[in-house]
Write an enzyme that holds these catalytic residues in place. Structure first.
Site, short mmCIF file in Angstrom:
data_model
loop_
_atom_site.label_atom_id
_atom_site.label_comp_id
_atom_site.label_asym_id
_atom_site.label_seq_id
_atom_site.Cartn_x
_atom_site.Cartn_y
_atom_site.Cartn_z
N ASN A 263 0.92 -1.17 0.11
CA ASN A 263 0.05 -0.15 -0.04
C ASN A 263 0.79 1.22 0.22
O ASN A 263 1.51 1.57 1.15
CB ASN A 263 -0.99 -0.02 1.31
CG ASN A 263 -1.66 1.38 1.50
OD1 ASN A 263 -1.75 1.95 0.46
ND2 ASN A 263 -2.44 1.41 2.48
N GLY B 166 2.76 2.36 10.66
CA GLY B 166 3.69 3.50 10.59
C GLY B 166 4.37 3.87 11.79
O GLY B 166 5.11 5.05 12.04
N SER C 289 3.79 -1.91 9.99
CA SER C 289 5.02 -2.03 10.60
C SER C 289 5.77 -3.30 10.10
O SER C 289 6.67 -3.80 10.57
CB SER C 289 5.49 -1.45 12.00
OG SER C 289 5.29 -0.22 12.18
N HIS D 150 -9.30 1.26 5.24
CA HIS D 150 -8.10 1.44 5.85
C HIS D 150 -8.35 2.34 6.71
O HIS D 150 -9.17 3.38 6.65
CB HIS D 150 -7.16 2.12 4.67
CG HIS D 150 -5.71 1.96 5.35
ND1 HIS D 150 -5.32 3.00 6.31
CD2 HIS D 150 -4.85 1.08 5.27
CE1 HIS D 150 -4.07 2.44 6.52
NE2 HIS D 150 -3.72 1.64 5.89
N GLU E 220 -5.13 -4.89 10.76
CA GLU E 220 -3.92 -3.86 11.11
C GLU E 220 -4.35 -3.19 12.31
O GLU E 220 -4.98 -2.17 12.25
CB GLU E 220 -3.97 -3.00 9.73
CG GLU E 220 -3.87 -3.48 8.45
CD GLU E 220 -3.16 -2.47 7.13
OE1 GLU E 220 -2.26 -2.74 6.72
OE2 GLU E 220 -3.76 -1.17 7.29
N GLU F 204 -6.83 4.67 8.10
CA GLU F 204 -6.48 6.02 7.74
C GLU F 204 -7.86 6.80 7.13
O GLU F 204 -8.09 7.94 7.39
CB GLU F 204 -5.30 6.39 6.66
CG GLU F 204 -3.97 6.05 7.74
CD GLU F 204 -2.84 5.46 6.82
OE1 GLU F 204 -3.00 5.58 5.61
OE2 GLU F 204 -1.72 5.03 7.60
N LYS G 77 0.16 4.25 -0.19
CA LYS G 77 -0.40 5.48 0.25
C LYS G 77 -0.12 6.64 -0.56
O LYS G 77 -0.06 6.62 -1.84
CB LYS G 77 -0.09 5.57 1.89
CG LYS G 77 -0.03 4.36 2.64
CD LYS G 77 0.01 4.53 4.23
CE LYS G 77 -0.11 3.11 4.77
NZ LYS G 77 -0.09 3.30 6.35
P1 13P Z 1 3.27 0.48 7.56
O1 13P Z 1 3.69 -0.75 6.91
O2 13P Z 1 3.87 1.74 7.09
O3 13P Z 1 3.11 0.48 9.03
O4 13P Z 1 1.56 0.76 7.13
C1 13P Z 1 0.84 -0.11 7.04
C2 13P Z 1 -0.62 -0.09 6.51
O5 13P Z 1 -1.08 0.63 6.97
C3 13P Z 1 -0.73 -0.76 5.23
O6 13P Z 1 -1.99 -0.49 4.83
#
Ligand code: 13P
Length: 250
Positions: A9, A170, A209, A92, A164, A94, A11
């Site tokens: 992903n 992150g 992560s 997601h 997740e 976010e 982002k």
């Molecule tokens: P990170 O791997 O940067 O922690 O993000 C995970 C994520 O949100 C994948 O959708």
């Protein structure tokens, strides 16, 4: 035996030049399905750039609206499919946190994706506050049940789930393999309450992560069937190392 799947992903990252650079470093890995989800504006570039490499392409979101029409700024599931996508991330954390997406919105998006022939990747997971309050399972159950209520359990023959934990995204703070396994097993049991066969075949990815150093131990857990990778998917070398770890766990 479930075949692992690793999805990147990206982002909201990248420019045309960096996208070309990244896709040049990607290749298929034996025994594992691989896909990347670039920002929508780069989907065609990635579909064309990865042509023949055996790597799927997905989107990071899809419109609530199904039919073409007066929905300024929206991209429909059918458009994603037409552009060469096979996957789409829905729900997601976010988007739930920053764009106010509700469980009902996510369930609609999931259903739209399925109807357009896309494989939705349903993201579920608790915040740190929710984990500390001991409500992880009820939060994940609520997020999953919203989709089950609209699309039914059979939909998970053609969809993926990504667990997740929000506190691991992150932050560099990965869930331990045991913490992740516990929730993955809970999700599978929740599906099994509807249909044991579907539950045994459904693929549940871990995200938060995940990196080359921890991927193998996470994916060695019995109910972890791959990863949804954020930061580490922006470096081809790291992403490929994670895919190789998933292949090793296959
Ligand atoms: P990170 O791997 O940067 O922690 O993000 C995970 C994520 O949100 C994948 O959708």
């Amino acid at each position: 035996m479930r075949r692992p799947i690793v999805v990147g992903n990206w982002k909201m990252n990248g420019r045309r030049a960096s996208v070309d650079h990244l896709i040049a470093g990607l290749r298929a890995v034996g025994g594992v399905d691989v896909a990347v989800c670039p920002p929508a504006i780069f989907i065609r570039q990635v579909v064309e750039g990865l042509g023949g490499k055996g790597i799927g392409v997905g989107a990071q979101d899809v419109s609530l609206y199904e039919q073409d029409g007066a929905y300024t700024g929206e991209v429909s599931a059918s458009m994603l499919s037409d552009a060469g996508c096979s996957y789409v991330i829905v729900g997601h954390s976010e988007r739930r946190a920053l764009c106010g997406e509700t469980d009902e919105d996510v369930a609609r998006k999931f259903a739209n994706a399925l109807r357009a022939g896309l494989c939705p990747i349903l993201c579920v997971g608790e915040t740190l506050e929710e984990r500390e309050q001991g409500v992880t399972e009820s939060v994940v159950a609520r997020q999953l049940d919203a989709v089950l209520g609209v699309s039914g359990v059979a939909a998970f023959e053609r969809a993926l789930i990504a667990y997740e934990p929000v506190w691991a995204i992150g932050t560099g703070r990965t869930a331990t393999p045991e913490q992740a396994q516990q929730v993955h097993a809970f999700i599978r049991a929740r599906l099994a309450a509807h249909d044991a066969g579907v539950a045994s075949r459904a693929r549940i990815q871990y995200g938060g992560s995940m990196k080359p150093e921890n991927a193998a131990e996470l994916m060695a857990m019995p109910d972890i069937d791959g990863g949804l990778i954020g930061g580490a998917s922006l470096k081809a070398e790291d992403f490929m190392a994670i895919c190789a770890a998933a292949g090793g766990a296959a």
